[in-house]
Design a protein around this motif. Structure first.
Motif, PDB file in Angstrom:
ATOM      1  N   LYS A  64     -81.108  27.125 -11.841  1.00 32.16           N
ATOM      2  CA  LYS A  64     -81.985  28.096 -12.505  1.00 32.16           C
ATOM      3  C   LYS A  64     -82.450  29.160 -11.517  1.00 32.16           C
TER       4      LYS A  64
ATOM      5  N   THR B 135     -80.829  32.860 -11.956  1.00 31.77           N
ATOM      6  CA  THR B 135     -81.802  33.867 -12.388  1.00 31.77           C
ATOM      7  C   THR B 135     -81.755  35.058 -11.440  1.00 31.77           C
TER       8      THR B 135
ATOM      9  N   PHE C 188     -80.962  27.601 -17.941  1.00 32.30           N
ATOM     10  CA  PHE C 188     -82.169  28.392 -18.215  1.00 32.30           C
ATOM     11  C   PHE C 188     -83.178  27.657 -19.096  1.00 32.30           C
TER      12      PHE C 188
ATOM     13  N   LYS D  79     -84.205  39.080 -21.650  1.00 29.88           N
ATOM     14  CA  LYS D  79     -84.794  38.503 -20.444  1.00 29.88           C
ATOM     15  C   LYS D  79     -84.147  39.031 -19.168  1.00 29.88           C
ATOM     16  N   PHE D  80     -82.805  39.193 -19.212  1.00 34.91           N
ATOM     17  CA  PHE D  80     -82.085  39.554 -17.984  1.00 34.91           C
ATOM     18  C   PHE D  80     -81.496  40.959 -18.034  1.00 34.91           C
TER      19      PHE D  80
END
Lengths: 340, 340, 340, 340, 340, 340
Positions: free
Chosen positions: C179, C183, C203, C232-233
């Motif tokens: 994670k 990330t 995730f 989110k990304f």
């Protein structure tokens, strides 16, 4: 770890590669198998102390059969080697509408000449919890039957649980002969394993409304048949394998366990067949394992069916799965996701 | 025992092992096949006196093709050996959504140069009950067509029944050329064997509401198409194979026989394909056998479809089953139970 | 012709023949594979200029891996050879209820020691349109992660599109470590490829009402999961493979593409599995190809799913199909008729 | 790294496994080979920039031939794909007193139709140091000869060294035709490679006191023959392979290099034959490498003979050895100790 | 074309692949062989009309044995199929100092139960020029001996030449039994074929100064032994095979023909053994062919030895060479040069 | 029956089929081997109670290695399974002038992490007559050396005879390191087994006038070297294998046993190599067996050399021969006649 003893004939199995017919075979895959030996191998892979008794020829083919058992963790030290031959069977793998074919060449095997005096019966049965045989052994020869009776008597004396898989083979004896002998042997048996065709052939009992050739099964009729056998022969348990033949490539597979009080039906598996030979033997091994480990009726039949389902996805006569793998199937339901 | 004569090209077939693609092949399984030869082999396994006529190269590859026929019980003594090559075809076995692929390398074969004078036509046809050929032969070369015509004339003179499998190959000739020639040949033919795609390609006739690529079939339209062909070409019988392609791994398979008065549809088989090549040829052989043995229309088409169902469970171009095995499938429905 | 660069580990894959279990293997089929290498091979067969970067041992096994890539049309000239070993993985092919099993023996590979200085990054990325990697590379070693970061920075500088297949491997790192690192890497990524299990593992996000082990999928929940990842990304696109495991022999297969505005679901294929390894990689390759060629969302996901459906009918890790073959499946629906 | 260009036909080679005769073959090992292609592969393994020019069919068999070349490091980007077939040759491996047999099926190959206009001759020859062909190419067809002449002219213009291996094939043309054409082509050639049988067949020149069939060689007569050829055709160098056939299993192997001033005889190797096909081609490749690297006459012939000795211990047409391996043999003398 | 009849047992031969020991065999190469059958196959490949008589089981294994004979051009139409099994022998191929091993499993074969009444003796012998059998047949069973005597009487009546290969097998009968029976059979025999060990075992006659185990031979002593046999049994000719065992991999091979007046010794061949089984049978076939074709003594023994030399370079029991190939060896001396 | 214990690393051995080079391998034959394990298997086939100690990974590959040992009759019950991998080595079989090649991939094996505490040393050594190890074990890791020292101390305490095969591997440690450690270990050793190259590499001692690469041996110099080692390290016996490499296909093979008083040279065998790996190990096993059975020096070395001669005619690392087979070779001299 329990100790289980099985005794019987082991054969060299010769199979054309892939889906080739006999006439196309330029080479045969060679492995070894036999009802009782298959049970032994399966139980050895379940981590049990498993002893297989037999007589093999004193030559390199007999040695190879012993090596096969040792490789699979079976205690082969009680096997006698002497005159005679190793029986052979030829297997042609079917596909779709084309059935598998078996040609037996098993006459005059070393095992069929095995006399009780040749065996270290005391050593073999020492500490044993279970003894297993099939209906093939008494069919092979009078000598084999006599030897079997000596061992069964000893089991009775020592209080060793005895299971028998009926396994009727019409090439070996008539239904009449089978009925006479198997009826006599029932008095030594605690747990009977069979499919309905065997029960019908040997004891003339068969479930209503079932057409084997068409693959239709009638579950409630099986229950009645099991109860009848328990009563008639004073058995503890009867277990049936339930095979629904859709084709040589796809089978339905389940099983049922019946005792004096109850009846347990396992879930059904639809199997893409890799090698269906030994399905019943691996079922027997799963059942013996389960009962020795004190599983309840439902758990026991579920384990036996799951184990024997996996066998039919594996090449050869014998089941090469661990307890953990059987339990994984029982819990996962068989989705077959890759295990990394 | 009837005598059946077939004449045509035989090829060396080269197939990557298992499901390997051509680019992955380090070795090719080698067998032999060809429409008319496949029919001959099938009929020989049905116990008939079967003569295959062709021309092979006078080298070890030609010898091997002859040995293949002899092994399968076909009378290969009328085959001529001389200049030229043995045609080759490469077959990549498909799976699931990936189709099988065929690459032909058949130009300039010895057979395409075979002249009638090279053949002992009198000996070949002596005592013959049936002559079979396919639409491939006239497509190969003018010489092959000329030779075929000589043989067909002799058949007509002798009253030998003639069957033809349309077998249109678009790599060999145009639809126009095929139409012209095949229309001319129809006057020699008693029994026409085809699938609907061939009929559409060659004669421009096709059944309504059928999408081959999608595998949908419209049975009643086939009947009409059959009647139309019978009328148009004054045929005795027309037989269609009916293939429903679900995928490269699973096919529906049936057939239909149409004569002047009636129409017979066989039961359908869902086949887990082992090797679908030669399905049509084994259908033709089953039909010829049935008609020669005097079976009625329904029995005949049932036999032809069951025989060709079994072919598709067998590796190679040719059908290696006995009459007894075909009949067992017809009676058992294909549950594929082990035969011991 | 676009230029695509992929970088990662390649392993020697050893597989018992047919459906043999490890314990039965007297020989192993040998091929080569790895997430990023599989994508490269697939794209090379689609006719693209494909460069694979890695580090292999300077011995005959490393040479053979390079030969494998060259044979498949991948530019292997940028691969470094030096100390270390080629990772190995053992694959046992499952059947029906018996799952496939993978045993990794990949520690201390040459690739896990690859430093950025060893690579000709300028030459590698010159003219490149796309860079692809998987979540395996950063999991292998800190060195591999560092090298990856240098390459990803260079891609960002040059405006090269970057895709990543999450590919979580729990034998390589913990979920927490994955994670944290993944990330961080998301900021370099334009297109994320994953299955729902990876997203959940890495995730902690997972779709409602989906039980992987049972093979049930909930499509609308996937869409939500995709949107959440995009937001989110700050991704351009997220693509999911959707596998429904019926058994080791039969799988459902589809995929979904999600962008900021829309969501595209591909048709589903029921696949008779030949070799399911590399299914996700061939999906990634199909997607990259489609997006580079400017296909719209529906076309792109359809192509990616059709390509990866075909992969699973082919032995080995890599997809050996042309664009034309993928398009034929898209149009024919997969009836698998022979192509002559 | 030098650039070497070779041009010629490449064939699919089909070989029964082990020592099986053609009639026993159920499968054929498949590889690819051809005089000029074999030279190219050998030189690629010596680390040179090697370009092979040819024409292959535009199908999966042609693709596989290209993949074979790419795998072996040969630049196959100049190969044209189009109509026609890939020639085939069947090879039966001999043993002891039983000779190997070759059956050619090479007529009408794509290469035999290759026209100069189809080739990017400028690109092919750009920067080339050497061009190599064999006497097979002009024998295949007038078109092939015409194309060869265009290339040879271009080589002459650019000052590229040209070598030719006589390779007379009596199945392709008569001795008269060969003599006429090869004599004409000699004016383009710098280095001639041959065995004495070829020289005798093509130019009617042969060494005294040599009986090929019996395997006896007369070294001094070879020297004279070489000098005669150099003088007659104004060649720079002539190289002979010297094979002494003891049996199909054991051969003596050496070679001789002759230039205007001198004559160099290599040490002799007694070879336990694995696959003798391609021995001459690997000799040619070893010689080309040596001469390009500026080795002196003795070093050059020693390298060529050692390289081609190793070829005959390797399955297939092509030599898969590195320069280092050849040099190890030259220094060790061939004791064959394990290299760990 | 002459007609030759042979009668005897045929067995399924099972051989581990390559040089594997029995214990290592996961698969067995399957072929068929037997002394008299091997002679028949050899003569069929020499282009003669060859009939093999035997009894095989009425199952797919028996069918496969028939197919093997048909493939090799032998007339198998006189073979009876019924109860019993096909004998089996297991062969482990030796190498260097490790000898080949044979395990027989031939008891209770169908052939050992063959009664004269089952055979169409009139049809079998009609037009026959020669009848051949070996000392194995009378050793198998009293029934086999009785049947053989009926056939031999018929041969005598019809003036058919009879040859016998002594072929003593100590697993089948004692030396005493062999002596008694074979002495009785000698009165029917014209040509006796043997090696010295057989003569010593059966008749107690052996050449001086010969140590079989060490591979030393004393030629003049053989001549005396031959003359002695001719006189004692009133034979026309005696032929000996002369094998010098250097190792399992290399053997010396020659033969000698002795008649009332003269003695002919063939050249010696040093053979790199591929498969030495059937060497004696192919010698017998070569001799029968030569004598039938009227060759003189020296030519006959040279042909027989050359033919049987080639056999030992071929896998399996049977000799797959043409007359032309034998003659090529006789003329070339066995240098083994490639034949293109 | 004596009890012999060996301890060491076992590896998976991967070998391309036949004479294929690594680059040609599409599949690898898989077997298992390692110096000490090979000795154990050999002794088990000699009928001895043989215990092999090691540590294997707790996965299916480790299980397969155990199954291999069990199949061969070795007691594998003392093997520990845990973390780590099974070492691998790749073997390319040489032929004629092309040497065999070995690529090791053995770092980080489970065995290299085996600690004395993990082993049941008391149980392992109980009743043991002999302990054997090789110079590979101390070279693998400090942990392996430490564990070895614990076992060697226990052997010394119990008076168990210890043998060591020097087996120097330059990929594992330097000559200096080997010298230091092996010198220290010599104090535990009774019987030293080596070839001259190992003695030279490890102790800097080498016989005069011997050129390994050229295959020349100087027997008297070996005797001096043996005496020197006995004196220097207070050994009971030193045994040398004597290999004369003629080529990768043919080797001379003998051995020499030296004790304080005498020196025994075995007969020489010229071997057609099938698989020379494990030659030294089977020599060690033969020597251990002979000495345990009380054979005199000449008998002992003759048995050891004959046993290891046979090994080199067998595929794989291990010797699969019985005492009877070794003795047959000793008496027959290796003429290799078929044993029926």
């Amino acid at each position: 770890m329990n100790k289980i003893v099985t005794m019987g004939e082991m054969m060299l199995r010769l199979t054309p590669q892939g889906y080739k017919r006999f006439a196309q075979a330029e080479c045969f895959d060679a492995t070894y198998g036999g009802g009782e030996a298959n049970v032994a191998v399966s139980l050895a892979h379940f981590g049990q102390n498993t002893v297989f008794c037999s007589k093999f020829p004193a030559n390199a083919i007999g040695d190879a059969a012993i090596a096969f058992l040792r490789k699979n963790g079976v205690d082969a030290s009680k096997i006698v080697q002497g005159d005679g031959r190793l029986g052979i069977y030829f297997l042609e793998k079917g596909a779709s509408q084309r059935p598998s074919k078996v040609i037996y060449d098993r006459a005059n095997s070393a095992f069929s000449t095995l006399q009780a005096e040749e065996l270290d019966i005391t050593g073999i049965l020492e500490g044993a919890d279970w003894f297993h045989f099939t209906g093939i052994t008494p069919a092979l020869s009078q000598t084999a039957l006599d030897t079997l009776l000596v061992v069964l008597s000893a089991c009775k004396d020592k209080g060793i649980t005895v299971s028998c898989d009926l396994n009727y083979r019409n090439k070996l004896w008539s239904k009449d002969a089978a009925k006479r002998t198997m009826t006599m042997l029932m008095s030594y048996i605690n747990v009977l394993i069979a499919n309905e065709e065997d029960v019908s052939d040997v004891f003339g009992i068969h479930p209503a409304n079932t057409d084997i050739e068409k693959g239709e099964l009638n579950i409630s009729a099986y229950k009645d048949m099991g109860k009848l056998l328990i009563d008639k022969f004073n058995l503890e348990k009867v277990a049936f394998t339930l095979r629904g033949s859709i084709s040589a490539s796809v089978n339905e597979w389940s099983g049922m366990l019946i005792d004096k009080d109850d009846c347990f039906l396992a879930p059904n598996y639809t199997i893409n067949i890799v090698d269906r030979v030994g399905g019943g033997d691996s079922f027997g091994a799963g059942l013996i394992y389960s009962l020795l480990k004190g599983k309840n009726g439902q758990e026991a039949i579920n384990f036996a069916v799951a184990a024997s389902c996996l066998k039919q996805t594996i090449e050869g006569d014998v089941n090469l799965v661990t307890v953990k793998e059987v339990e994984h199937l029982m819990h996962s339901g068989g989705s077959g996701r890759v295990q990394r």
